[in-house]
Design a protein around this motif. Structure first.
Motif, PDB file in Angstrom:
ATOM      1  N   THR A   1       0.847  -1.202   0.000  1.00 49.44           N
ATOM      2  CA  THR A   1       0.000   0.000   0.000  1.00 49.44           C
ATOM      3  C   THR A   1       0.874   1.239   0.000  1.00 49.44           C
ATOM      4  N   PRO A   2       0.635   2.191  -0.910  1.00 52.94           N
ATOM      5  CA  PRO A   2       1.463   3.400  -0.948  1.00 52.94           C
ATOM      6  C   PRO A   2       1.383   4.150   0.369  1.00 52.94           C
ATOM      7  N   ALA A   3       2.521   4.572   0.833  1.00 58.60           N
ATOM      8  CA  ALA A   3       2.576   5.341   2.079  1.00 58.60           C
ATOM      9  C   ALA A   3       1.947   6.704   1.885  1.00 58.60           C
ATOM     10  N   PRO A   4       1.219   7.186   2.865  1.00 57.44           N
ATOM     11  CA  PRO A   4       0.559   8.487   2.717  1.00 57.44           C
ATOM     12  C   PRO A   4       1.486   9.658   2.925  1.00 57.44           C
ATOM     13  N   GLN A   5       2.765   9.409   3.250  1.00 50.99           N
ATOM     14  CA  GLN A   5       3.687  10.492   3.583  1.00 50.99           C
ATOM     15  C   GLN A   5       3.802  11.560   2.499  1.00 50.99           C
ATOM     16  N   PRO A   6       3.968  11.170   1.171  1.00 53.17           N
ATOM     17  CA  PRO A   6       4.090  12.210   0.152  1.00 53.17           C
ATOM     18  C   PRO A   6       2.876  13.128   0.106  1.00 53.17           C
ATOM     19  N   VAL A   7       1.669  12.516   0.350  1.00 56.89           N
ATOM     20  CA  VAL A   7       0.468  13.343   0.329  1.00 56.89           C
ATOM     21  C   VAL A   7       0.490  14.343   1.483  1.00 56.89           C
ATOM     22  N   ARG A   8       0.854  13.834   2.694  1.00 52.85           N
ATOM     23  CA  ARG A   8       0.905  14.720   3.841  1.00 52.85           C
ATOM     24  C   ARG A   8       1.955  15.806   3.643  1.00 52.85           C
ATOM     25  N   ARG A   9       3.127  15.408   3.170  1.00 55.59           N
ATOM     26  CA  ARG A   9       4.185  16.390   2.964  1.00 55.59           C
ATOM     27  C   ARG A   9       3.792  17.387   1.882  1.00 55.59           C
ATOM     28  N   GLY A  10       3.185  16.892   0.800  1.00 58.64           N
ATOM     29  CA  GLY A  10       2.754  17.791  -0.265  1.00 58.64           C
ATOM     30  C   GLY A  10       1.724  18.785   0.215  1.00 58.64           C
ATOM     31  N   THR A  11       0.823  18.325   1.077  1.00 59.94           N
ATOM     32  CA  THR A  11      -0.180  19.229   1.625  1.00 59.94           C
ATOM     33  C   THR A  11       0.468  20.326   2.462  1.00 59.94           C
ATOM     34  N   VAL A  12       1.452  19.957   3.270  1.00 61.82           N
ATOM     35  CA  VAL A  12       2.129  20.942   4.116  1.00 61.82           C
ATOM     36  C   VAL A  12       2.888  21.952   3.258  1.00 61.82           C
ATOM     37  N   VAL A  13       3.572  21.463   2.208  1.00 54.42           N
ATOM     38  CA  VAL A  13       4.282  22.366   1.296  1.00 54.42           C
ATOM     39  C   VAL A  13       3.323  23.371   0.693  1.00 54.42           C
ATOM     40  N   LEU A  14       2.172  22.865   0.232  1.00 52.93           N
ATOM     41  CA  LEU A  14       1.177  23.736  -0.389  1.00 52.93           C
ATOM     42  C   LEU A  14       0.677  24.779   0.604  1.00 52.93           C
ATOM     43  N   VAL A  15       0.379  24.337   1.825  1.00 52.68           N
ATOM     44  CA  VAL A  15      -0.131  25.256   2.839  1.00 52.68           C
ATOM     45  C   VAL A  15       0.900  26.330   3.182  1.00 52.68           C
ATOM     46  N   VAL A  16       2.164  25.932   3.336  1.00 54.43           N
ATOM     47  CA  VAL A  16       3.211  26.891   3.699  1.00 54.43           C
ATOM     48  C   VAL A  16       3.390  27.937   2.604  1.00 54.43           C
ATOM     49  N   LEU A  17       3.476  27.500   1.353  1.00 54.96           N
ATOM     50  CA  LEU A  17       3.701  28.436   0.251  1.00 54.96           C
ATOM     51  C   LEU A  17       2.496  29.341   0.035  1.00 54.96           C
TER      52      LEU A  17
ATOM     53  N   LEU B   1       8.778  27.741  -6.451  1.00 56.07           N
ATOM     54  CA  LEU B   1       8.697  26.507  -5.672  1.00 56.07           C
ATOM     55  C   LEU B   1       7.336  25.844  -5.846  1.00 56.07           C
ATOM     56  N   LEU B   2       6.297  26.653  -5.978  1.00 56.71           N
ATOM     57  CA  LEU B   2       4.956  26.117  -6.173  1.00 56.71           C
ATOM     58  C   LEU B   2       4.818  25.472  -7.549  1.00 56.71           C
ATOM     59  N   THR B   3       5.277  26.177  -8.601  1.00 54.47           N
ATOM     60  CA  THR B   3       5.113  25.639  -9.952  1.00 54.47           C
ATOM     61  C   THR B   3       5.972  24.403 -10.185  1.00 54.47           C
ATOM     62  N   THR B   4       7.165  24.372  -9.585  1.00 50.21           N
ATOM     63  CA  THR B   4       8.053  23.232  -9.818  1.00 50.21           C
ATOM     64  C   THR B   4       7.744  22.054  -8.904  1.00 50.21           C
ATOM     65  N   SER B   5       6.863  22.229  -7.933  1.00 50.54           N
ATOM     66  CA  SER B   5       6.426  21.122  -7.090  1.00 50.54           C
ATOM     67  C   SER B   5       5.332  20.295  -7.762  1.00 50.54           C
ATOM     68  N   PHE B   6       4.743  20.853  -8.826  1.00 54.40           N
ATOM     69  CA  PHE B   6       3.648  20.177  -9.512  1.00 54.40           C
ATOM     70  C   PHE B   6       3.888  20.218 -11.017  1.00 54.40           C
TER      71      PHE B   6
ATOM     72  N   ILE C   1      10.126  22.232   2.713  1.00 52.30           N
ATOM     73  CA  ILE C   1      10.393  22.742   1.366  1.00 52.30           C
ATOM     74  C   ILE C   1      11.759  22.268   0.898  1.00 52.30           C
ATOM     75  N   ARG C   2      11.814  21.782  -0.338  1.00 52.59           N
ATOM     76  CA  ARG C   2      13.070  21.394  -0.953  1.00 52.59           C
ATOM     77  C   ARG C   2      13.352  22.329  -2.115  1.00 52.59           C
ATOM     78  N   ASN C   3      14.635  22.518  -2.423  1.00 52.38           N
ATOM     79  CA  ASN C   3      14.976  23.274  -3.623  1.00 52.38           C
ATOM     80  C   ASN C   3      14.458  22.528  -4.832  1.00 52.38           C
ATOM     81  N   SER C   4      13.791  23.246  -5.739  1.00 49.34           N
ATOM     82  CA  SER C   4      13.152  22.603  -6.877  1.00 49.34           C
ATOM     83  C   SER C   4      14.125  22.246  -7.986  1.00 49.34           C
TER      84      SER C   4
END
Length: 490
Positions: A4-20, A127-132, A191-194
């Protein structure tokens, strides 16, 4: 044993989105919240109307003059580092402004906030555009960004009045401090450098000529609003801006590491996307100025009634941000730009029916600004997509720097231009209600014409570039915002 895929990327992606998005909302709020408090600042610190205008002008000069340079610095030396540095400077500048005991300290604080905006905005957007990856995922993220930007501007005008009334003008500065500290506490860990910083040598001649161009242009427009378009200083500053712009173009064609690659500036999507952004931001900010005159000098509305009238603009804008990704995914950036610009123009046309009756005029503003705000954010989201599409990650800082710079220049351009039109048509502090109404209607008519002309140019000449597909780890993050598909190529 199931995998089962770990939910971590989703949680981390959500936090990145919220912070930016929190950072972008903070800058949008900061733009308008202090403006509402200007009379209270002047009364407390003994500043006249001319001195108060510099609180706005210094912010715009600092932000617009350095925006593109800072976007390129982020490309070369790391966007995450620049983002964090800018947030720290904004937090410090807000604290300085809240503690200020003189006009000079307030000016210093606004310069700090303007520089922080120039440093952080292009990095945050890149950072937002290069994250997606390009397509629905990025469009959804940019839709949220556009919605929160417009909501921040609308909320700022109301919140500024409330804070000033209840706690004093200093809290229009202080409110940024806890938000900035919260972002700084979370951002370094999520946040990671894109892209890998290239450490290339900066194009110093290009930076100087570009910053000089923008500073001269913004100062010239501000001076024109105070002293008229035929004033010798106004003409000298605008002529200087034109000469420096020509010098910048020459420098960029010859530089081995140009600040703004001419090939990118020649792309139709970049040129027309930024033209649409310039039109939507400048005409919307100018329209708010005209409607403020109408509400207070024609209808006799209070400051609170004026602020409330613009809250529906924020509601319409927020709705536009939610809908824009779906429209983009279905019809592409060009058609969305045309629909948004045309909707905004039709809302301005509807406002030509404004009269001297309070109830009818107020009701028309509520409806028309909501519709106009909806179209306005359709343009914001689609022009950001247009300018950043088809570019590699290492060029995103340049592209987002252009969009942020366009936004800052447009805010400075819109009000003086439409104010000059309205004043020429009869608006003044001593004019009758009918004369002020005629001047406001003339300005709104000019606004509609500009938006329709730009809409036509986009419809005829815009071409959507082929998008760059996701690579590496970036492809895994956008699961938080939607399924990844490509925008139709037109």
């Amino acid at each position: 044993m199931s995998s089962t895929p770990a939910p971590q990327p989703v949680r981390r992606g959500t936090v990145v989105l919220v912070v930016l998005l929190a950072a972008q909302f903070m800058f949008a709020l900061d733009f308008s919240i202090v403006t509402v408090a200007l009379p209270a600042i002047g009364a407390d610190l003994g500043m006249g109307p001319g001195e108060l205008t510099w609180i706005v002008t210094l912010f715009a000069l600092s932000a617009a003059g350095l925006m593109l340079l800072m976007g390129r610095v982020g490309d070369y030396y790391g966007r995450k580092k620049l983002f964090l540095g800018g947030m720290a400077l904004l937090t410090l500048g807000s604290l300085v402004g809240g503690l200020a005991q003189s006009a000079e300290v307030v000016y210093v604080a606004r310069v700090m906030q303007g520089v922080a905006t120039a440093i952080t905005t292009p990095s945050a957007l890149a950072l937002l555009t290069t994250s997606f990856p390009e397509g629905p995922a990025r469009n959804r993220a940019l839709g949220l960004n556009g919605a929160l930007l417009s909501l921040g501007f609308a909320i700022g005008s109301v919140l500024g009045g409330v804070l000033t009334e209840l706690f004093g003008w200093r809290f229009t500065f202080f409110i940024n401090v806890p938000v900035g500290l919260a972002v700084l506490a979370v951002a370094p860990f999520v946040i990671r450098n894109s892209s890998e910083p290239t450490r290339q040598r900066l194009d110093v001649p290009g930076a100087l000529t570009l910053s000089g161009t923008l500073l001269s242009l913004v100062l010239g427009l501000t001076w024109a609003g105070e002293h008229g378009w035929t004033d010798p200083t106004t003409l000298g500053l605008l002529a200087g801006a034109a000469l420096l712009a020509a010098a910048f173009w020459v420098v960029e064609t010859r530089s081995p590491h140009p600040l703004a690659a001419v090939a990118i500036l020649r792309r139709r999507s970049v040129a027309l996307g930024n033209l649409a952004g310039l039109a939507t931001f400048s005409m919307e900010s100018g329209k708010v100025f005209l409607l403020t005159i109408y509400l207070q000098q024609v209808l006799g509305a209070s400051a609170l009634q004026t602020g409330v009238a613009f809250t529906v603009l924020g509601a319409g804008a927020f709705t536009g941000g939610m809908v824009a990704p779906r429209v983009l995914n279905r019809v592409g950036a060009r058609s969305t730009l045309v629909v948004g610009l045309t909707t905004q123009a039709l809302a301005a046309v509807a406002l030509l029916a404004l009269g001297q009756g309070f109830v009818a005029g107020y009701a028309l503003i509520l409806v028309a600004t909501a519709i106009g705000g909806f179209g306005h954010v359709l343009v914001i989201v689609s022009y950001t997509v247009a300018v950043t599409s088809g570019l590699p990650d290492e060029e995103q800082g340049l592209a987002t720097g252009l969009t942020a710079m366009t936004q800052q220049v447009a805010f400075t351009l819109g009000t003086p231009v439409l104010a000059a039109v309205a004043i020429a048509a009869g608006v003044s502090a001593t004019a009758s209600a009918q004369e002020n109404l005629a001047g406001v209607q003339t300005g709104l008519g000019v606004s509609a014409v500009v938006l329709l002309v730009v809409s036509g140019l986009v419809a005829v000449f815009y071409r959507t570039p082929r998008p760059v597909g996701p690579t590496g780890a970036d492809a895994a993050v956008p699961a938080v915002v939607g399924q990844q598909e490509q925008e139709p190529v037109r």
